[in-house]
Design a protein around this motif. Structure first.
Motif, PDB file in Angstrom:
ATOM      1  N   ALA A   1       0.848  -1.206   0.000  1.00 45.28           N
ATOM      2  CA  ALA A   1       0.000   0.000   0.000  1.00 45.28           C
ATOM      3  C   ALA A   1       0.876   1.247   0.000  1.00 45.28           C
ATOM      4  CB  ALA A   1      -0.924  -0.007   1.216  1.00 45.28           C
TER       5      ALA A   1
ATOM      6  N   GLY B   1      -5.010  -4.809   4.180  1.00 48.54           N
ATOM      7  CA  GLY B   1      -3.783  -4.720   4.979  1.00 48.54           C
ATOM      8  C   GLY B   1      -4.115  -4.565   6.440  1.00 48.54           C
ATOM      9  N   GLY B   2      -3.308  -3.778   7.143  1.00 49.06           N
ATOM     10  CA  GLY B   2      -3.639  -3.443   8.522  1.00 49.06           C
ATOM     11  C   GLY B   2      -2.777  -4.063   9.595  1.00 49.06           C
ATOM     12  N   LEU B   3      -1.897  -4.994   9.219  1.00 49.00           N
ATOM     13  CA  LEU B   3      -1.071  -5.643  10.252  1.00 49.00           C
ATOM     14  C   LEU B   3      -0.254  -4.582  10.995  1.00 49.00           C
ATOM     15  CD1 LEU B   3      -0.008  -8.246  11.587  1.00 49.00           C
ATOM     16  CD2 LEU B   3       1.721  -8.348   9.779  1.00 49.00           C
TER      17      LEU B   3
ATOM     18  N   GLY C   1      -9.052  -2.216   8.737  1.00 51.74           N
ATOM     19  CA  GLY C   1      -8.497  -1.222   9.642  1.00 51.74           C
ATOM     20  C   GLY C   1      -6.986  -1.265   9.605  1.00 51.74           C
ATOM     21  N   SER C   2      -6.379  -0.503  10.502  1.00 50.65           N
ATOM     22  CA  SER C   2      -4.930  -0.366  10.476  1.00 50.65           C
ATOM     23  C   SER C   2      -4.360  -0.541  11.882  1.00 50.65           C
ATOM     24  CB  SER C   2      -4.585   1.020   9.938  1.00 50.65           C
ATOM     25  OG  SER C   2      -3.288   1.041   9.424  1.00 50.65           O
TER      26      SER C   2
ATOM     27  N   GLU D   1      -2.756  -6.498   1.116  1.00 51.83           N
ATOM     28  CA  GLU D   1      -2.356  -5.105   0.889  1.00 51.83           C
ATOM     29  C   GLU D   1      -1.686  -4.483   2.114  1.00 51.83           C
ATOM     30  OE1 GLU D   1      -6.075  -3.756  -2.014  1.00 51.83           O
ATOM     31  OE2 GLU D   1      -6.160  -3.327   0.125  1.00 51.83           O
ATOM     32  N   PRO D   2      -0.548  -5.002   2.548  1.00 46.98           N
ATOM     33  CA  PRO D   2       0.100  -4.410   3.720  1.00 46.98           C
ATOM     34  C   PRO D   2       0.828  -3.122   3.364  1.00 46.98           C
ATOM     35  CG  PRO D   2       1.454  -6.178   2.846  1.00 46.98           C
ATOM     36  CD  PRO D   2       0.207  -6.129   1.981  1.00 46.98           C
ATOM     37  N   GLY D   3       0.736  -2.140   4.240  1.00 46.25           N
ATOM     38  CA  GLY D   3       1.485  -0.897   4.046  1.00 46.25           C
ATOM     39  C   GLY D   3       2.446  -0.712   5.203  1.00 46.25           C
ATOM     40  N   ARG D   4       1.883  -0.319   6.347  1.00 52.34           N
ATOM     41  CA  ARG D   4       2.677  -0.044   7.548  1.00 52.34           C
ATOM     42  C   ARG D   4       3.669  -1.168   7.895  1.00 52.34           C
ATOM     43  NH1 ARG D   4       0.604   3.074  11.688  1.00 52.34           N
ATOM     44  NH2 ARG D   4      -1.445   2.685  10.840  1.00 52.34           N
TER      45      ARG D   4
ATOM     46  N   HIS E   1     -13.206  -7.447  -2.008  1.00 52.81           N
ATOM     47  CA  HIS E   1     -12.104  -6.738  -1.350  1.00 52.81           C
ATOM     48  C   HIS E   1     -12.530  -6.359   0.066  1.00 52.81           C
ATOM     49  CE1 HIS E   1      -9.829  -2.692  -0.956  1.00 52.81           C
ATOM     50  NE2 HIS E   1      -9.025  -3.654  -0.591  1.00 52.81           N
TER      51      HIS E   1
ATOM     52  N   HIS F   1     -10.861  -4.406   3.748  1.00 56.31           N
ATOM     53  CA  HIS F   1      -9.733  -3.793   4.480  1.00 56.31           C
ATOM     54  C   HIS F   1     -10.345  -3.313   5.785  1.00 56.31           C
ATOM     55  CE1 HIS F   1      -6.189  -1.557   5.521  1.00 56.31           C
ATOM     56  NE2 HIS F   1      -6.881  -0.453   5.614  1.00 56.31           N
TER      57      HIS F   1
ATOM     58  N   LYS G   1       0.391   4.344   0.106  1.00 64.31           N
ATOM     59  CA  LYS G   1       0.145   5.526   0.907  1.00 64.31           C
ATOM     60  C   LYS G   1       0.957   5.526   2.189  1.00 64.31           C
ATOM     61  CE  LYS G   1      -4.147   4.593   3.517  1.00 64.31           C
ATOM     62  NZ  LYS G   1      -4.466   3.171   3.247  1.00 64.31           N
TER      63      LYS G   1
ATOM     64  N   SER H   1      -7.754   1.499  -4.989  1.00 66.24           N
ATOM     65  CA  SER H   1      -8.878   1.674  -4.058  1.00 66.24           C
ATOM     66  C   SER H   1      -9.141   3.148  -3.821  1.00 66.24           C
ATOM     67  CB  SER H   1      -8.544   1.048  -2.694  1.00 66.24           C
ATOM     68  OG  SER H   1      -8.051  -0.242  -2.828  1.00 66.24           O
TER      69      SER H   1
HETATM   70  C1  PLP Z   1      -4.386   2.108   3.911  1.00 63.61           C
HETATM   71  C2  PLP Z   1      -4.816   0.887   3.177  1.00 63.61           C
HETATM   72  C3  PLP Z   1      -4.052  -0.281   3.241  1.00 63.61           C
HETATM   73  C4  PLP Z   1      -2.793  -0.398   4.063  1.00 63.61           C
HETATM   74  O1  PLP Z   1      -3.042  -0.342   5.430  1.00 63.61           O
HETATM   75  P1  PLP Z   1      -1.853  -0.595   6.474  1.00 63.61           P
HETATM   76  O2  PLP Z   1      -2.525  -0.449   7.797  1.00 63.61           O
HETATM   77  O3  PLP Z   1      -0.811   0.426   6.249  1.00 63.61           O
HETATM   78  O4  PLP Z   1      -1.342  -1.986   6.251  1.00 63.61           O
HETATM   79  C5  PLP Z   1      -4.490  -1.372   2.505  1.00 63.61           C
HETATM   80  N1  PLP Z   1      -5.615  -1.320   1.762  1.00 63.61           N
HETATM   81  C6  PLP Z   1      -6.372  -0.200   1.681  1.00 63.61           C
HETATM   82  C7  PLP Z   1      -7.586  -0.212   0.837  1.00 63.61           C
HETATM   83  C8  PLP Z   1      -5.999   0.933   2.383  1.00 63.61           C
HETATM   84  O5  PLP Z   1      -6.766   2.021   2.309  1.00 63.61           O
END
Ligand code: PLP
Length: 380
Positions: free
Chosen positions: A44, A224-226, A187-188, A263-266, A183, A185, A46, A88
């Motif tokens: 992700a 994502g969200g881990l 939370g984070s 979709e992991p970001g953090r 799809h 998602h 962002k 997204s």
């Molecule tokens: C922000 C977001 C992510 C990533 O979330 P993290 O908590 O950073 O892993 C994944 N998918 C979608 C749709 C998001 O908006």
């Protein structure tokens, strides 16, 4: 305390983000080793869209999860193949939808019926069929570590689970939209696996319902969200991806030929980033001592935006521990990184490290107060 190359910091103007590239490499290697076979991990953007990091992430074989046309362009410029990009967001503009279609990205994650209608119309104009996944809001509370089905818990993201079947009917009747997946998602900064276990149950139930109707999805995207350990970054530099991926591998009942997307970001970039600043002034208040540093909420907004807490260290001093309010130079009271933070006794010029700042740090930086954007240093 972790080791930073302070000698190299000397000639560099602060504040800047220091990225530990070996740690990012090990994190990516862990992800690639632990992910379920055949699954696709979309990073992700962002969380951090620094080009140097993006190049390394695309080289490791991950795909990209984007939430704007700008992120799609950044992903392509840094080597992500369009067929590994998903898109997204609740407010996609016509121009952004056109961009996504013209690049033939893998999938548009759709968050409302109104958006589906616009995508159908634009795809028709462009003479293409848009691949879409429906983002479902499954009513899972990711923050209280248990899930509640209130039916009232509405938010702007996704399509309510109670409306899913009606929306699927709509999509199946559209000529220029092809339904490819579901799809989610939820939370984070999710720090237990229980919300993911709950998600697997919901997905399995929805899949059974879809199957009864003869609707088959090409993939399931669990978002994502881990979470990461902000308190003890040195003890947990890499999140427990094995347990995270293992939960889905164990509990999700995927259908024949169906692919699983993440979709992991953090969790990918957070621990490799540290915001390095210098102490400008020590101010003795009436009851408090302030360490005024040259980094502020314009460089790292998380504490001001959602009272997030980061581990803070004095990299220069070995002095006795003292308590400081560590604050920035911006003209806002919320421009504070922590109250009563125990730091080795600090003086003007000391390097202060704000840890676990690789995610939602640089990517949220602003030029408020006409400040410069933070600099960058890559650690090898
Ligand atoms: C922000 C977001 C992510 C990533 O979330 P993290 O908590 O950073 O892993 C994944 N998918 C979608 C749709 C998001 O908006």
């Amino acid at each position: 305390m972790s080791s930073f190359p302070i000698e190299a910091f000397g000639g560099v103007s602060t504040p800047f983000y220091y990225y530990d590239m070996p740690l990012l490499r090990s994190t990516l290697a862990t992800v690639c080793a632990c992910r379920p076979p055949g699954s696709v991990v979309h990073y992700a953007l962002k969380a951090n869209s620094n080009a140097q990091l993006l190049k390394l992430i695309s080289q490791s074989g991950l795909g990209a999860d984007c939430v704007s046309g700008g992120e799609i362009e950044a992903a392509v410029a840094c080597g992500f193949a369009p067929d590994k990009i998903v898109y997204s967001g609740v407010g996609k503009t016509d121009a952004e939808i056109r961009l996504a279609l013209s690049l033939a990205i893998a999938c548009i994650n759709v968050e409302s019926v109104a958006e589906l209608e616009v995508i159908d119309a634009i795809a028709s104009e462009c003479g293409v069929v848009a691949p879409v996944a429906i983002r479902v809001n499954p009513h899972i509370d990711a923050h209280t570590h248990h899930y509640i089905t209130t039916g009232l818990s509405e938010n702007k993201f996704g399509i309510d689970i109670s409306q899913l079947h009606a929306v699927v009917d709509r999509v199946l009747n559209m000529k220029h939209v092809r339904l490819r997946g579901l799809h989610f998602h939820i939370g984070s900064q999710i720090t237990t696996l229980q919300p993911y276990e709950a998600l697997c149950e919901v997905v399995n139930r929805l899949q059974d319902e879809m199957e009864l109707r003869g609707v088959k999805m090409d993939y399931i995207n669990v978002g994502g969200g881990l979470g990461v350990d902000y308190e003890y970054p040195d003890e947990h530099p890499i999140p427990d991806f094995a347990s995270y991926f293992g939960t889905f591998a164990r509990l999700l009942q995927l259908r024949e030929g169906q692919a699983l997307h993440f979709e992991p970001g953090r969790s990918i970039v957070c621990q490799c980033g540290t915001l390095i600043s210098r102490v400008l002034y020590i101010k003795e208040g009436l009851h408090k001592r302030f360490a005024i540093v040259d980094a502020g909420m314009t460089d790292l907004m998380r504490p001001a935006l959602y009272q997030a807490s980061h581990k803070i260290e004095n990299l220069t001093s070995q002095g006795a521990l003292c308590k400081y309010d560590v604050v920035g130079p911006i003209c806002e009271s919320s421009d504070s990184f922590g109250h009563d933070v125990a730091l080795n006794e600090a003086q003007r010029g000391d390097f202060i490290a704000i840890r676990s700042a690789g995610a939602y740090g640089e990517s949220m930086a602003s030029r408020y107060n006409s400040r410069q954007l933070p600099g960058i240093m890559l650690g090898e």
